[in-house]
Design an enzyme around this catalytic site. Structure first.
Site, PDB file in Angstrom:
ATOM      1  N   ASP A  51      40.161  41.921  38.713  1.00  0.00           N
ATOM      2  CA  ASP A  51      41.308  41.559  39.547  1.00  0.00           C
ATOM      3  C   ASP A  51      42.550  41.691  38.657  1.00  0.00           C
ATOM      4  O   ASP A  51      42.819  40.841  37.812  1.00  0.00           O
ATOM      5  CB  ASP A  51      41.128  40.119  40.055  1.00  0.00           C
ATOM      6  CG  ASP A  51      42.385  39.608  40.777  1.00  0.00           C
ATOM      7  OD1 ASP A  51      43.417  40.309  40.768  1.00  0.00           O
ATOM      8  OD2 ASP A  51      42.324  38.501  41.345  1.00  0.00           O
ATOM      9  N   GLN A  91      47.714  40.236  38.467  1.00  0.00           N
ATOM     10  CA  GLN A  91      48.763  39.707  37.584  1.00  0.00           C
ATOM     11  C   GLN A  91      48.859  40.457  36.262  1.00  0.00           C
ATOM     12  O   GLN A  91      49.716  40.133  35.435  1.00  0.00           O
ATOM     13  CB  GLN A  91      48.523  38.207  37.302  1.00  0.00           C
ATOM     14  CG  GLN A  91      48.516  37.332  38.526  1.00  0.00           C
ATOM     15  CD  GLN A  91      49.878  37.257  39.228  1.00  0.00           C
ATOM     16  OE1 GLN A  91      50.909  37.674  38.697  1.00  0.00           O
ATOM     17  NE2 GLN A  91      49.894  36.742  40.444  1.00  0.00           N
ATOM     18  N   HIS A  98      41.680  33.362  41.523  1.00  0.00           N
ATOM     19  CA  HIS A  98      42.472  33.178  42.739  1.00  0.00           C
ATOM     20  C   HIS A  98      41.479  33.169  43.909  1.00  0.00           C
ATOM     21  O   HIS A  98      40.426  33.810  43.831  1.00  0.00           O
ATOM     22  CB  HIS A  98      43.439  34.362  42.857  1.00  0.00           C
ATOM     23  CG  HIS A  98      44.412  34.287  43.981  1.00  0.00           C
ATOM     24  ND1 HIS A  98      44.069  34.639  45.258  1.00  0.00           N
ATOM     25  CD2 HIS A  98      45.715  33.929  44.021  1.00  0.00           C
ATOM     26  CE1 HIS A  98      45.141  34.491  46.031  1.00  0.00           C
ATOM     27  NE2 HIS A  98      46.146  34.063  45.312  1.00  0.00           N
ATOM     28  N   LYS A 111      53.544  43.083  44.019  1.00  0.00           N
ATOM     29  CA  LYS A 111      53.825  42.275  42.823  1.00  0.00           C
ATOM     30  C   LYS A 111      54.373  43.146  41.699  1.00  0.00           C
ATOM     31  O   LYS A 111      54.628  42.658  40.603  1.00  0.00           O
ATOM     32  CB  LYS A 111      52.536  41.582  42.345  1.00  0.00           C
ATOM     33  CG  LYS A 111      52.007  40.516  43.307  1.00  0.00           C
ATOM     34  CD  LYS A 111      50.845  39.790  42.674  1.00  0.00           C
ATOM     35  CE  LYS A 111      49.966  39.052  43.659  1.00  0.00           C
ATOM     36  NZ  LYS A 111      50.569  37.846  44.188  1.00  0.00           N
ATOM     37  N   CYS A 153      46.688  28.948  45.143  1.00  0.00           N
ATOM     38  CA  CYS A 153      45.465  29.593  45.653  1.00  0.00           C
ATOM     39  C   CYS A 153      44.354  29.574  44.605  1.00  0.00           C
ATOM     40  O   CYS A 153      43.597  30.540  44.458  1.00  0.00           O
ATOM     41  CB  CYS A 153      45.730  31.013  46.131  1.00  0.00           C
ATOM     42  SG  CYS A 153      46.926  31.094  47.440  1.00  0.00           S
TER      43      CYS A 153
HETATM   44  N1  7TS Z   1      44.502  37.725  42.422  1.00  0.00           N
HETATM   45  C1  7TS Z   1      45.410  37.108  41.676  1.00  0.00           C
HETATM   46  C2  7TS Z   1      45.139  36.851  40.229  1.00  0.00           C
HETATM   47  C3  7TS Z   1      46.614  36.712  42.263  1.00  0.00           C
HETATM   48  O1  7TS Z   1      47.525  36.106  41.505  1.00  0.00           O
HETATM   49  C4  7TS Z   1      46.852  36.963  43.619  1.00  0.00           C
HETATM   50  C5  7TS Z   1      48.098  36.511  44.319  1.00  0.00           C
HETATM   51  C6  7TS Z   1      45.868  37.645  44.335  1.00  0.00           C
HETATM   52  C7  7TS Z   1      44.709  38.005  43.716  1.00  0.00           C
HETATM   53  C8  7TS Z   1      46.054  38.002  45.777  1.00  0.00           C
HETATM   54  O2  7TS Z   1      47.065  38.925  45.904  1.00  0.00           O
HETATM   55  P1  7TS Z   1      47.551  39.357  47.373  1.00  0.00           P
HETATM   56  O3  7TS Z   1      48.572  40.412  47.113  1.00  0.00           O
HETATM   57  O4  7TS Z   1      46.361  39.849  48.081  1.00  0.00           O
HETATM   58  O5  7TS Z   1      48.137  38.128  47.999  1.00  0.00           O
HETATM   59  N2  7TS Z   1      48.741  35.447  43.712  1.00  0.00           N
HETATM   60  C9  7TS Z   1      49.737  34.712  44.274  1.00  0.00           C
HETATM   61  C10 7TS Z   1      50.377  33.686  43.606  1.00  0.00           C
HETATM   62  O6  7TS Z   1      50.141  33.370  42.448  1.00  0.00           O
HETATM   63  N3  7TS Z   1      51.297  33.136  44.418  1.00  0.00           N
HETATM   64  O7  7TS Z   1      51.254  33.786  45.586  1.00  0.00           O
HETATM   65  C11 7TS Z   1      50.277  34.763  45.510  1.00  0.00           C
END
Ligand code: 7TS
Length: 413
Positions: free
Chosen positions: A205, A208, A128, A231, A370
């Site tokens: 990371d 997910q 990401h 999430k 992303c």
């Molecule tokens: N890493 C992964 C694997 C992610 O899927 C996401 C967000 C992030 C980092 C960043 O997370 P955040 O909470 O800092 O935004 N993924 C997604 C997505 O798949 N659609 O919207 C955000």
């Protein structure tokens, strides 16, 4: 087996905790299949937040009065819950951030003194942007080089590329546990071993993975684990950075100011104890408490059961979607992935797919997720993506499949 009840997890009962799932969207019951972006929140989380504001609202770590003591205790307890949830040794190893992105930026800055000219940072081709851009910037600041573990045709990491990219020059290896764009679950334990054999820091990371499967930081052998509270049923504006105690002690703070200091003179300052040295300023107290309630909720159900239910739903969805001619699914088979299915229908833009599904009350995401470099590698501008969580059902998957047939009809493909 009926759609709302499978393998010991009573999805109907769970759904009743999520008022938003009763919504009607465009005349149809909402089917929320965009859980990779953010999850919905149960009443228990909303109640924990309102209870805090109605009874204890106050700043933490600074008042001796009753409300401040209660707020401090509740906020610290939420750190302890997060520690227990991922098998950390203590709450000192848990830093609350606003999301995974902030957790990773904290490291990209805080580990900066470990990086110098000629050093190497290793990530994968399926990151990401939030586990890519901070390292691009860190590499630029230090004069270091960013290297990539490659993926194969199936969307899995190439073994030889793991061993080839991580060398004695590697200072940081930062790898996604489960891909938000492909669904692939990586063998991070093995990657961590290679990283450590080469003397590198190993970061995972878990944005997910942590919401969807049991994750134990000692079992996976990581130095740091970043994830997002929002999430995993928690409020927006919540995230976590786990760091092994010795590693956090060696990491420089990233944001400076109040509450992160032990002693300040006009000339210099000394940092507060862990984890507060990384939580400068008034934090998201209600959010942290809400995240604690989300963790209680997930643990009350059991992460093994959640993982099992999502696996079963993903296999079912695969079977349904595979029957649709002209639909291509990206990434590995269901047994090697989380509940994320990225796909395209030939001749139809992913945004059009998402828009037509919205007309049917089905929320999915269309776009690059992303992960632009990964999309380029797949040779597409983006994809449509359905992502599941514990409250999703087979009926919703059936509706998804039927709506995709409708997309094909509209576009005559
Ligand atoms: N890493 C992964 C694997 C992610 O899927 C996401 C967000 C992030 C980092 C960043 O997370 P955040 O909470 O800092 O935004 N993924 C997604 C997505 O798949 N659609 O919207 C955000």
């Amino acid at each position: 087996m009926i759609g709302t009840r499978m393998k010991g997890l009573d999805v109907g009962k769970i759904m009743a905790d999520f008022p938003i799932l009763n919504r009607v969207v465009n005349g149809k019951p909402l089917a929320y299949l965009d859980n990779s972006a953010t999850s919905q929140k149960p009443l228990q989380v909303m109640e924990a937040i309102s209870h805090y504001y109605a009874h204890s609202n106050s700043n933490i770590h600074r008042g001796v009065h009753q409300l401040s003591a209660e707020s401090t205790a509740a906020y610290e307890e939420a750190h302890s819950k997060a520690a227990a949830f991922i098998g950390a040794s203590s709450m000192e190893e848990i830093v609350f951030t606003k999301n995974t992105t902030e957790s990773i930026n904290l490291l990209a800055y805080g580990l900066g003194s470990r990086l110098g000219k000629g050093d190497e940072i290793v990530v994968t081709q399926m990151e990401h942007h939030s586990n890519l851009v901070p390292w691009q910037q860190a590499a630029k600041r230090a004069g270091a080089t960013l290297k990539f573990i490659e993926i194969d045709q199936k969307g899995e990491l190439k073994m030889e590329s793991i061993e080839g990219s991580i060398t004695k020059k590697t200072r940081v290896v930062s790898v996604v546990h489960a891909s938000n764009a492909l669904g692939t679950v990586n063998d991070i334990r093995m990657i961590g071993e290679v990283a450590h054999e080469n003397g590198s820091v190993f970061i995972v990371d878990g944005a997910q993975s942590v919401p969807h499967m049991p994750v134990d930081v000692k079992a996976i052998g990581c130095d740091f684990l970043a994830f997002s509270g929002h999430k995993m049923l928690g409020p927006t504006g919540t995230g976590v950075l786990f760091g092994r105690r010795d590693m956090l002690e060696e990491t420089e703070p990233f944001i400076f100011g109040g509450d992160m200091i032990r002693e300040v003179s006009f000339g210099e300052s000394r940092w507060n104890a862990l984890p507060w040295k990384f939580e400068a300023g008034t934090p998201n107290i209600s959010g942290g408490i809400g995240l604690g309630a989300a963790i209680d909720y997930l643990q009350g159900i059991g992460m093994e059961k959640i993982e099992e239910q999502e696996k079963s739903l993903t296999s079912y969805a695969f079977k349904q979607l595979e029957t649709i001619k002209g639909l291509k699914i990206y990434g590995p088979p269901p047994e090697k992935r989380i509940g994320v299915i990225s796909f395209n229908i030939s001749g139809v833009h992913a945004h059009d797919v998402a828009e037509i599904l919205n007309g049917e009350g089905i929320a999915i995401r269309g776009g690059h997720h992303c992960a632009m470099p990964l999309m380029h590698l797949l040779g597409v501008a983006g994809s449509a993506r359905a992502s599941f969580y514990l409250y999703n059902t087979r009926e919703e998957v059936d509706r998804l499949a039927a709506a995709l047939e409708k997309v094909k009809k509209i576009f005559s493909v």
